[in-house]
Scaffold this motif. Structure first.
Motif, PDB file in Angstrom:
ATOM      1  N   VAL A 151      18.732 -23.982 -75.489  1.00 30.75           N
ATOM      2  CA  VAL A 151      20.146 -23.645 -75.310  1.00 30.75           C
ATOM      3  C   VAL A 151      20.885 -23.762 -76.646  1.00 30.75           C
ATOM      4  CG1 VAL A 151      22.322 -24.377 -74.234  1.00 30.75           C
ATOM      5  CG2 VAL A 151      20.220 -24.254 -72.864  1.00 30.75           C
ATOM      6  N   ILE A 152      20.620 -24.837 -77.383  1.00 30.76           N
ATOM      7  CA  ILE A 152      21.254 -25.028 -78.692  1.00 30.76           C
ATOM      8  C   ILE A 152      20.892 -23.873 -79.627  1.00 30.76           C
ATOM      9  CG2 ILE A 152      21.242 -26.465 -80.777  1.00 30.76           C
ATOM     10  CD1 ILE A 152      20.900 -28.902 -78.890  1.00 30.76           C
ATOM     11  N   PHE A 153      19.612 -23.493 -79.636  1.00 27.74           N
ATOM     12  CA  PHE A 153      19.165 -22.387 -80.485  1.00 27.74           C
ATOM     13  C   PHE A 153      19.862 -21.093 -80.076  1.00 27.74           C
ATOM     14  CE2 PHE A 153      16.313 -18.951 -81.760  1.00 27.74           C
ATOM     15  CZ  PHE A 153      16.052 -19.286 -83.076  1.00 27.74           C
ATOM     16  N   PHE A 154      20.016 -20.872 -78.779  1.00 23.21           N
ATOM     17  CA  PHE A 154      20.685 -19.684 -78.255  1.00 23.21           C
ATOM     18  C   PHE A 154      22.086 -19.548 -78.854  1.00 23.21           C
ATOM     19  CE2 PHE A 154      23.630 -17.957 -75.031  1.00 23.21           C
ATOM     20  CZ  PHE A 154      23.084 -16.708 -74.817  1.00 23.21           C
TER      21      PHE A 154
ATOM     22  N   LEU B  55      16.971 -15.676 -77.572  1.00 26.17           N
ATOM     23  CA  LEU B  55      16.156 -16.280 -76.513  1.00 26.17           C
ATOM     24  C   LEU B  55      14.790 -16.748 -76.990  1.00 26.17           C
ATOM     25  CD1 LEU B  55      17.162 -13.777 -73.698  1.00 26.17           C
ATOM     26  CD2 LEU B  55      17.948 -16.125 -73.972  1.00 26.17           C
ATOM     27  N   ASP B  56      14.580 -16.771 -78.305  1.00 17.15           N
ATOM     28  CA  ASP B  56      13.287 -17.218 -78.830  1.00 17.15           C
ATOM     29  C   ASP B  56      12.974 -18.654 -78.442  1.00 17.15           C
ATOM     30  OD1 ASP B  56      12.755 -14.787 -79.941  1.00 17.15           O
ATOM     31  OD2 ASP B  56      13.007 -15.411 -82.028  1.00 17.15           O
ATOM     32  N   GLY B  57      13.997 -19.495 -78.320  1.00 12.21           N
ATOM     33  CA  GLY B  57      13.773 -20.879 -77.919  1.00 12.21           C
ATOM     34  C   GLY B  57      13.191 -20.978 -76.526  1.00 12.21           C
ATOM     35  N   PHE B  58      13.619 -20.100 -75.630  1.00 13.62           N
ATOM     36  CA  PHE B  58      13.085 -20.103 -74.263  1.00 13.62           C
ATOM     37  C   PHE B  58      11.670 -19.543 -74.233  1.00 13.62           C
ATOM     38  CE2 PHE B  58      17.625 -20.441 -73.506  1.00 13.62           C
ATOM     39  CZ  PHE B  58      17.665 -21.401 -72.505  1.00 13.62           C
ATOM     40  N   ILE B  59      11.397 -18.565 -75.083  1.00 10.68           N
ATOM     41  CA  ILE B  59      10.031 -18.045 -75.174  1.00 10.68           C
ATOM     42  C   ILE B  59       9.089 -19.151 -75.622  1.00 10.68           C
ATOM     43  CG2 ILE B  59       8.521 -16.440 -76.402  1.00 10.68           C
ATOM     44  CD1 ILE B  59      10.864 -14.483 -76.503  1.00 10.68           C
ATOM     45  N   GLU B  60       9.509 -19.917 -76.618  1.00  4.86           N
ATOM     46  CA  GLU B  60       8.679 -21.016 -77.109  1.00  4.86           C
ATOM     47  C   GLU B  60       8.527 -22.103 -76.050  1.00  4.86           C
ATOM     48  OE1 GLU B  60       6.101 -23.015 -79.344  1.00  4.86           O
ATOM     49  OE2 GLU B  60       6.855 -20.994 -79.724  1.00  4.86           O
ATOM     50  N   LEU B  61       9.574 -22.338 -75.262  1.00  7.49           N
ATOM     51  CA  LEU B  61       9.509 -23.312 -74.165  1.00  7.49           C
ATOM     52  C   LEU B  61       8.403 -22.948 -73.194  1.00  7.49           C
ATOM     53  CD1 LEU B  61      10.618 -25.562 -72.221  1.00  7.49           C
ATOM     54  CD2 LEU B  61      12.214 -23.813 -71.362  1.00  7.49           C
TER      55      LEU B  61
ATOM     56  N   TYR C 202       0.878 -14.039 -75.283  1.00  3.04           N
ATOM     57  CA  TYR C 202       1.389 -12.993 -76.156  1.00  3.04           C
ATOM     58  C   TYR C 202       2.922 -13.056 -76.184  1.00  3.04           C
ATOM     59  CZ  TYR C 202      -3.294 -10.972 -75.836  1.00  3.04           C
ATOM     60  OH  TYR C 202      -4.657 -10.769 -75.895  1.00  3.04           O
ATOM     61  N   THR C 203       3.487 -13.242 -77.381  1.00  4.48           N
ATOM     62  CA  THR C 203       4.931 -13.164 -77.559  1.00  4.48           C
ATOM     63  C   THR C 203       5.302 -12.008 -78.487  1.00  4.48           C
ATOM     64  OG1 THR C 203       4.836 -14.779 -79.365  1.00  4.48           O
ATOM     65  CG2 THR C 203       5.247 -15.632 -77.137  1.00  4.48           C
ATOM     66  N   LYS C 204       4.285 -11.357 -79.032  1.00  2.00           N
ATOM     67  CA  LYS C 204       4.438 -10.111 -79.781  1.00  2.00           C
ATOM     68  C   LYS C 204       3.422  -9.124 -79.207  1.00  2.00           C
ATOM     69  CE  LYS C 204       5.925 -12.417 -84.023  1.00  2.00           C
ATOM     70  NZ  LYS C 204       5.644 -12.655 -85.459  1.00  2.00           N
TER      71      LYS C 204
END
Length: 231
Positions: free
Chosen positions: A14-17, A45-51, A67-69
């Motif tokens: 959320v902070i990253f968002f 939303l990269d922080g949520f992807i990493e989560l 896969y994130t790419k």
């Protein structure tokens, strides 16, 4: 599993968002210098992807299955669609698909667009699955996570302009956050998605779930349960 173990990572996402939104806004008005370049180079939303990548690994998924790419999948009504996270086994079995969306401001203009996107993407994927675009396999897990700003414009009741026929009772006296929550509930009830979650958040970086069925904790448990049963 104890989903509270991930609360600090949800907070970080959320902070990253909000940091990315703020940094991108500043970068549009001035030259981007210093440490902010790492933030402005990312997506909200990269922080949520990493989560969810970490949750998958913690649940036993090999990192090279995630896969994130290069996350495009064949569709039925369109050639391909890019998703936010895929889990594909070393035997080429599609295990999980994750779609992330956000909404900050412009609720009246974008609510219908978000609704149509969510339904359309799911129908396209499940039709492709039926037509064996992913081969002969069990149904994958399909998740939809929506991050929506909590503000007076999203929490106040919204008037409905219905020229022909009456709107459904459940929409009367609702705010945009209420409507997004109803969307997530119905997406699962109608089996368009395996799980759907709504997370409301404020620029002060506080966050909350709207209902138990659509909470991020329920979403995580559903995600983990499918992964474990698929390994």
């Amino acid at each position: 599993m104890n989903t509270k173990d991930y609360n600090h990572l949800i907070q970080q996402a959320v902070i990253f968002f909000w940091d990315v939104r703020l940094s991108q806004g500043k970068a549009g008005r001035s030259r981007d210098t210093g440490n902010r370049s790492a933030v402005t180079g990312g997506k909200q939303l990269d922080g949520f992807i990493e989560l969810f990548r970490k949750i998958a690994i913690d649940s036993g998924v090999p990192s090279d299955w995630i896969y994130t790419k290069s996350t495009n999948l064949p569709g039925f009504f369109r050639p391909t669609k890019n998703w936010d996270l895929l889990i594909i086994s070393d035997k080429n079995v599609l295990i999980a698909v994750l779609e992330l969306k956000s909404q900050v401001g412009s609720f009246g203009n974008n609510f219908n667009n978000r609704t149509e996107e969510a339904i359309g993407s799911a129908v396209d994927l499940w039709t492709a699955y039926r037509e064996k675009s992913f081969g002969e396999q069990a149904p994958p897990w399909l998740g939809y996570l929506l991050i929506v700003e909590s503000s007076t414009k999203s929490t106040n009741r919204v008037r409905i302009n219905s020229s022909n026929f009456d709107e459904r009772d459940e929409f009367r006296g609702t705010s945009y956050l209420d409507r997004y929550n109803l969307l997530c509930v119905k997406l699962v009830q109608e089996r368009h998605y395996s799980a759907a979650s709504l997370l409301s958040t404020e620029p002060n970086q506080e966050f909350a779930s709207i209902g138990k069925l659509t909470s991020i904790q329920t979403f995580i448990r559903n995600f983990v349960g499918h992964i474990i049963s698929s390994l």
